[in-house]
Scaffold this motif. Structure first.
Motif, short mmCIF file in Angstrom:
data_model
loop_
_atom_site.label_atom_id
_atom_site.label_comp_id
_atom_site.label_asym_id
_atom_site.label_seq_id
_atom_site.Cartn_x
_atom_site.Cartn_y
_atom_site.Cartn_z
N LEU A 21 40.73 44.04 32.95
CA LEU A 21 41.12 43.26 34.12
C LEU A 21 39.88 42.96 34.93
O LEU A 21 39.03 43.83 35.11
N ARG A 22 39.77 41.72 35.43
CA ARG A 22 38.62 41.32 36.24
C ARG A 22 39.10 40.47 37.40
O ARG A 22 40.03 39.68 37.27
N ALA A 23 38.43 40.63 38.54
CA ALA A 23 38.70 39.79 39.71
C ALA A 23 37.37 39.50 40.39
O ALA A 23 36.53 40.38 40.52
N MET A 57 35.12 49.50 38.41
CA MET A 57 33.92 49.32 39.23
C MET A 57 34.07 48.10 40.10
O MET A 57 34.87 47.20 39.83
N ILE A 58 33.26 48.06 41.16
CA ILE A 58 33.09 46.86 41.97
C ILE A 58 31.59 46.68 42.13
O ILE A 58 30.85 47.67 42.27
N ARG A 59 31.15 45.44 42.04
CA ARG A 59 29.71 45.18 42.15
C ARG A 59 29.47 43.84 42.82
O ARG A 59 30.36 43.00 42.89
N VAL A 60 28.25 43.68 43.30
CA VAL A 60 27.83 42.41 43.88
C VAL A 60 26.66 41.89 43.05
O VAL A 60 25.80 42.66 42.62
N SER A 112 33.85 37.77 48.95
CA SER A 112 33.58 38.95 49.76
C SER A 112 34.21 40.15 49.06
O SER A 112 35.05 39.99 48.17
N ALA A 113 33.83 41.34 49.49
CA ALA A 113 34.42 42.55 48.91
C ALA A 113 35.93 42.57 49.16
O ALA A 113 36.71 42.92 48.27
N ALA A 114 36.35 42.16 50.35
CA ALA A 114 37.77 42.15 50.68
C ALA A 114 38.54 41.16 49.81
O ALA A 114 39.60 41.48 49.27
N ALA A 115 38.01 39.95 49.65
CA ALA A 115 38.68 38.95 48.81
C ALA A 115 38.77 39.43 47.37
O ALA A 115 39.81 39.27 46.72
N CYS A 116 37.71 40.02 46.89
CA CYS A 116 37.68 40.54 45.52
C CYS A 116 38.73 41.63 45.33
O CYS A 116 39.51 41.61 44.38
N MET A 117 38.80 42.58 46.25
CA MET A 117 39.73 43.69 46.11
C MET A 117 41.18 43.26 46.35
O MET A 117 42.09 43.81 45.73
N ASN A 118 41.40 42.30 47.22
CA ASN A 118 42.77 41.79 47.40
C ASN A 118 43.27 41.18 46.10
O ASN A 118 44.40 41.43 45.68
N GLY A 152 25.55 30.66 45.88
CA GLY A 152 26.75 30.31 46.63
C GLY A 152 28.04 30.45 45.85
O GLY A 152 29.06 29.88 46.22
N ARG A 153 28.00 31.21 44.77
CA ARG A 153 29.20 31.45 43.96
C ARG A 153 29.81 32.79 44.36
O ARG A 153 29.14 33.61 44.98
N PRO A 154 31.09 33.04 44.02
CA PRO A 154 31.68 34.34 44.33
C PRO A 154 30.86 35.46 43.71
O PRO A 154 30.72 35.56 42.49
N ALA A 155 30.28 36.30 44.55
CA ALA A 155 29.32 37.29 44.09
C ALA A 155 29.92 38.66 43.82
O ALA A 155 29.28 39.50 43.21
N TRP A 156 31.13 38.91 44.30
CA TRP A 156 31.73 40.23 44.12
C TRP A 156 32.63 40.24 42.90
O TRP A 156 33.40 39.31 42.68
N THR A 157 32.54 41.31 42.10
CA THR A 157 33.35 41.45 40.90
C THR A 157 33.97 42.84 40.84
O THR A 157 33.28 43.84 41.07
#
Length: 91
Positions: A64-66, A36-39, A70-76, A47-52
């Motif tokens: 595994l977690r990242a 999954m990906i979520r915000v 942003s969605a792009a930073a999270c998925m990269n 102001g913390r990284p909101a995408w997981t």
């Protein structure tokens, strides 16, 4: 990002990873992994990284977690970690 310790991957904001995110999730499901990906609105307000991104099961011996700003930073970061876990993600 700090380059001094070399622990953060270089992110390519023009990689188009958002365009293939659903394909990646579907591919992981076909491999037997749940993903999954979520915000998180609260982390966004703070102001913390909101995408997981999270995945587990199937070929992943451990979950595994990242997280990313942003969605792009999270998925990269997620793709990097998936490949480090031995998955040849075709995207």
């Amino acid at each position: 990002m700090s380059k001094s310790k070399g622990r953060w991957p270089e992110l390519d904001p023009d990689s188009g990873v958002e365009e293939v995110t659903l394909l990646i999730l579907e591919w992981l499901g076909e491999q037997g992994a749940g993903a999954m990906i979520r915000v998180d609105a609260e982390r966004l307000r703070e102001g913390r990284p909101a995408w997981t991104f999270a995945a587990g099961g199937g070929p992943l011996s451990m979950g595994l977690r990242a997280d990313g700003a942003s969605a792009a930073a999270c998925m990269n970061l997620a793709l990097l970690r998936l490949r480090e876990a031995g998955l040849a993600v075709p995207f």
